[in-house]
Design a protein around this motif. Structure first.
Motif, mmCIF file in Angstrom:
data_model
loop_
_atom_site.group_PDB
_atom_site.id
_atom_site.type_symbol
_atom_site.label_atom_id
_atom_site.label_comp_id
_atom_site.label_asym_id
_atom_site.label_seq_id
_atom_site.Cartn_x
_atom_site.Cartn_y
_atom_site.Cartn_z
ATOM 1 N N MET A 104 -13.173 -9.100 2.111
ATOM 2 C CA MET A 104 -12.094 -9.932 1.950
ATOM 3 C C MET A 104 -11.677 -10.491 3.356
ATOM 4 O O MET A 104 -11.967 -10.274 4.287
ATOM 5 C CB MET A 104 -10.733 -9.414 1.397
ATOM 6 N N THR A 105 -10.866 -11.774 3.471
ATOM 7 C CA THR A 105 -10.478 -12.288 4.640
ATOM 8 C C THR A 105 -9.674 -11.478 5.227
ATOM 9 O O THR A 105 -8.944 -10.842 4.714
ATOM 10 C CB THR A 105 -9.977 -13.822 4.361
ATOM 11 N N ASP A 106 -9.172 -11.662 6.571
ATOM 12 C CA ASP A 106 -8.316 -11.119 7.460
ATOM 13 C C ASP A 106 -6.748 -11.395 6.691
ATOM 14 O O ASP A 106 -6.068 -10.538 6.596
ATOM 15 C CB ASP A 106 -8.321 -11.337 8.829
ATOM 16 N N GLU A 107 -6.765 -12.451 6.532
ATOM 17 C CA GLU A 107 -5.475 -12.957 5.958
ATOM 18 C C GLU A 107 -5.236 -12.123 4.594
ATOM 19 O O GLU A 107 -4.170 -11.627 4.361
ATOM 20 C CB GLU A 107 -5.152 -14.512 5.645
ATOM 21 N N GLN A 108 -6.137 -11.976 3.648
ATOM 22 C CA GLN A 108 -5.836 -11.139 2.469
ATOM 23 C C GLN A 108 -5.675 -9.808 2.730
ATOM 24 O O GLN A 108 -4.792 -9.217 2.181
ATOM 25 C CB GLN A 108 -7.125 -11.571 1.594
ATOM 26 N N LYS A 109 -6.298 -9.181 3.642
ATOM 27 C CA LYS A 109 -6.213 -7.664 4.186
ATOM 28 C C LYS A 109 -4.710 -7.505 4.527
ATOM 29 O O LYS A 109 -3.940 -6.614 4.296
ATOM 30 C CB LYS A 109 -6.933 -7.419 5.297
ATOM 31 N N LYS A 110 -4.453 -8.674 5.543
ATOM 32 C CA LYS A 110 -2.799 -8.462 5.896
ATOM 33 C C LYS A 110 -2.003 -8.536 4.927
ATOM 34 O O LYS A 110 -0.859 -7.851 4.653
ATOM 35 C CB LYS A 110 -2.578 -9.696 6.979
ATOM 36 N N LYS A 111 -1.965 -9.455 3.780
ATOM 37 C CA LYS A 111 -1.013 -9.518 2.731
ATOM 38 C C LYS A 111 -1.022 -8.140 1.839
ATOM 39 O O LYS A 111 -0.063 -7.796 1.424
ATOM 40 C CB LYS A 111 -1.554 -10.637 1.806
ATOM 41 N N GLU A 120 0.715 -5.515 3.716
ATOM 42 C CA GLU A 120 2.083 -5.910 3.535
ATOM 43 C C GLU A 120 2.793 -5.427 2.260
ATOM 44 O O GLU A 120 3.973 -4.717 2.363
ATOM 45 C CB GLU A 120 2.501 -7.434 4.051
ATOM 46 N N GLN A 121 1.813 -5.691 1.347
ATOM 47 C CA GLN A 121 2.553 -5.305 -0.042
ATOM 48 C C GLN A 121 2.719 -3.707 -0.118
ATOM 49 O O GLN A 121 3.528 -3.286 -0.741
ATOM 50 C CB GLN A 121 1.515 -5.852 -1.164
ATOM 51 N N LEU A 122 1.658 -2.984 0.283
ATOM 52 C CA LEU A 122 1.510 -1.836 0.124
ATOM 53 C C LEU A 122 2.742 -1.014 0.948
ATOM 54 O O LEU A 122 3.273 -0.060 0.546
ATOM 55 C CB LEU A 122 0.202 -1.149 0.662
ATOM 56 N N THR A 123 2.986 -1.708 2.258
ATOM 57 C CA THR A 123 3.873 -0.945 3.087
ATOM 58 C C THR A 123 5.486 -1.465 2.304
ATOM 59 O O THR A 123 5.993 -0.359 2.451
ATOM 60 C CB THR A 123 4.147 -1.732 4.456
ATOM 61 N N MET A 124 5.386 -2.490 1.876
ATOM 62 C CA MET A 124 6.717 -2.963 1.130
ATOM 63 C C MET A 124 6.913 -1.579 -0.173
ATOM 64 O O MET A 124 8.002 -0.993 -0.307
ATOM 65 C CB MET A 124 6.883 -4.248 0.744
ATOM 66 N N ASN A 125 5.949 -1.661 -0.923
ATOM 67 C CA ASN A 125 5.833 -0.809 -2.076
ATOM 68 C C ASN A 125 6.219 0.830 -1.548
ATOM 69 O O ASN A 125 6.824 1.352 -2.199
ATOM 70 C CB ASN A 125 4.677 -0.851 -2.696
ATOM 71 N N SER A 126 5.646 1.129 -0.430
ATOM 72 C CA SER A 126 6.104 2.513 0.015
ATOM 73 C C SER A 126 7.324 2.555 0.474
ATOM 74 O O SER A 126 8.067 3.343 0.065
ATOM 75 C CB SER A 126 5.075 2.579 1.270
ATOM 76 N N GLU A 127 7.809 1.691 1.126
ATOM 77 C CA GLU A 127 9.496 1.738 1.529
ATOM 78 C C GLU A 127 10.330 1.660 0.137
ATOM 79 O O GLU A 127 11.319 2.421 0.075
ATOM 80 C CB GLU A 127 9.858 0.542 2.408
ATOM 81 N N GLN A 128 9.972 0.599 -0.817
ATOM 82 C CA GLN A 128 10.672 0.789 -2.070
ATOM 83 C C GLN A 128 10.687 2.341 -2.659
ATOM 84 O O GLN A 128 11.559 2.574 -3.229
ATOM 85 C CB GLN A 128 10.301 -0.397 -2.903
#
Length: 135
Positions: free
Chosen positions: A108-115, A118-126
């Motif tokens: 996947m693109t670098d941008e997709q990896k970053k997204k 970020e989603q995994l980090t946010m889900n982890s914090e939630q």
């Protein structure tokens, strides 16, 4: 059999936009997939969606590269994606990812990896917050 019948079969396709940027995809039913592109029902594919919205479906060249068994779709999509350098990290690409198969991992693109990160980090914090609230 007619063209409509042929296009309802599984296969791999290439879409080229007016700027010569390429998107390689596959589908178990090509008619249905092309209809989704014509109707802009492809927001989960942001680069091709943006291109179709900007230039219009009718200004893109759509070519069926091959028909194949549905079990082989990912192999051929990845093979043609690599051949046409269709990943958006390349200058002429519109794919945000290409499937993996056998010993080749999905890319996947670098941008997709970053997204995704970020989603995994946010889900982890939630998740941590929920644990704290319900403990």
């Amino acid at each position: 059999m007619g063209k409509a019948y042929e296009n309802s079969k599984p296969g791999v396709y290439l879409i080229v936009n007016p700027n010569n940027k390429r998107y390689v995809g596959s589908s178990v039913n090509l008619n249905r997939r092309f209809s989704r592109y014509r109707n802009l029902s492809c927001k989960n594919q942001p680069a091709i969606y943006a291109s179709l919205k900007k230039h219009g479906y009718e200004n893109h060249k759509v070519k069926i590269l091959m028909y194949c068994n549905k079990e082989d779709l990912f192999f051929w999509e990845r093979t043609f994606g690599d051949l046409y350098l269709s990943l958006a990290d390349f200058d002429n690409g519109l794919n945000i990812q290409l499937p993996g198969y056998e010993d080749k991992p999905r890319i996947m693109t670098d941008e997709q990896k970053k997204k995704i990160s970020e989603q995994l980090t946010m889900n982890s914090e939630q998740y941590k917050l929920l644990i704290k609230v319900f403990s």
